[in-house]
Write a protein that holds these residues in place. Structure first.
Motif, PDB file in Angstrom:
ATOM      1  N   GLY A  74      50.512  43.516  44.814  1.00 55.52           N
ATOM      2  CA  GLY A  74      49.356  42.667  44.570  1.00 55.52           C
ATOM      3  C   GLY A  74      48.045  43.406  44.435  1.00 55.52           C
ATOM      4  O   GLY A  74      46.985  42.804  44.426  1.00 55.52           O
ATOM      5  N   SER A  75      48.072  44.708  44.310  1.00 54.50           N
ATOM      6  CA  SER A  75      46.853  45.523  44.164  1.00 54.50           C
ATOM      7  C   SER A  75      46.778  46.082  42.753  1.00 54.50           C
ATOM      8  O   SER A  75      46.767  47.280  42.549  1.00 54.50           O
ATOM      9  CB  SER A  75      46.862  46.675  45.172  1.00 54.50           C
ATOM     10  OG  SER A  75      46.951  46.211  46.469  1.00 54.50           O
ATOM     11  N   GLU A  76      46.737  45.195  41.790  1.00 54.41           N
ATOM     12  CA  GLU A  76      46.751  45.633  40.396  1.00 54.41           C
ATOM     13  C   GLU A  76      45.522  46.483  40.072  1.00 54.41           C
ATOM     14  O   GLU A  76      44.407  46.169  40.486  1.00 54.41           O
ATOM     15  CB  GLU A  76      46.801  44.424  39.466  1.00 54.41           C
ATOM     16  CG  GLU A  76      47.103  44.799  38.044  1.00 54.41           C
ATOM     17  CD  GLU A  76      47.423  43.588  37.196  1.00 54.41           C
ATOM     18  OE1 GLU A  76      47.246  43.690  35.981  1.00 54.41           O
ATOM     19  OE2 GLU A  76      47.839  42.563  37.747  1.00 54.41           O
ATOM     20  N   VAL A  77      45.735  47.545  39.340  1.00 56.20           N
ATOM     21  CA  VAL A  77      44.663  48.467  38.970  1.00 56.20           C
ATOM     22  C   VAL A  77      44.172  48.097  37.573  1.00 56.20           C
ATOM     23  O   VAL A  77      44.918  48.157  36.607  1.00 56.20           O
ATOM     24  CB  VAL A  77      45.167  49.932  38.991  1.00 56.20           C
ATOM     25  CG1 VAL A  77      44.070  50.872  38.530  1.00 56.20           C
ATOM     26  CG2 VAL A  77      45.658  50.297  40.369  1.00 56.20           C
ATOM     27  N   GLU A  78      42.914  47.688  37.508  1.00 55.43           N
ATOM     28  CA  GLU A  78      42.327  47.330  36.220  1.00 55.43           C
ATOM     29  C   GLU A  78      41.310  48.361  35.748  1.00 55.43           C
ATOM     30  O   GLU A  78      41.048  48.479  34.574  1.00 55.43           O
ATOM     31  CB  GLU A  78      41.690  45.947  36.303  1.00 55.43           C
ATOM     32  CG  GLU A  78      42.722  44.854  36.541  1.00 55.43           C
ATOM     33  CD  GLU A  78      42.096  43.472  36.580  1.00 55.43           C
ATOM     34  OE1 GLU A  78      40.920  43.347  36.188  1.00 55.43           O
ATOM     35  OE2 GLU A  78      42.786  42.543  36.999  1.00 55.43           O
TER      36      GLU A  78
END
Length: 141
Positions: free
Chosen positions: A29-33
């Motif tokens: 749940g820690s998507e890197v954008e």
């Protein structure tokens, strides 16, 4: 051939490591954008943070990481076979083509800090693209 094989193996493993860290972050749940999203990685997921540091540093050839050892061995093999000019060009090229992962218009992209190098969009055929870059660089040596 041993130096080339070792370099390709290390390069492939380090690329796999970087993308594995990014995939693990997405699953948690820690998507890197943006690159700035990685700033707190050492606090929230220290093992993934250090893995990313080791793999990225190795890809850039920082000593004493494995990528540095692989590049030195490859360059020494090329010098021993008489390709000194190509080694100088390859060494300069290694320093100028470091790219960072970023999101451009909703698409993951490898962005070069040097404007003379194009951005590479990360898509479904990443492995093929990375392999193509590696084999192209090796053929140029």
């Amino acid at each position: 051939w041993a130096a080339t094989t070792f370099y390709l193996l290390v390069y492939g493993l380090m690329n796999t490591g970087v993308f594995a860290v990014l995939a693990a972050l997405e699953r948690r749940g820690s998507e890197v954008e943006q690159v700035s999203d990685l700033g707190a990685l050492r606090h929230h997921h220290p093992a993934l943070g250090w893995s990313l540091v080791a793999c990225s540093g190795s890809l850039m050839g920082f000593p004493p990481l494995l990528g540095f050892v692989a590049k030195v061995w490859l360059f020494l093999a090329a010098v021993q076979s008489g390709h000194i000019a190509l080694v100088v060009i390859a060494a300069i090229n290694c320093e100028m083509t470091v790219k960072r992962l970023s999101e451009v218009d909703g698409q993951l992209t490898l962005t070069a800090d040097n404007p003379n190098y194009p951005d590479l969009k990360v898509g479904d055929c990443d492995v093929s693209m990375i392999w193509g870059v590696v084999t192209n660089v090796i053929h140029q040596l």
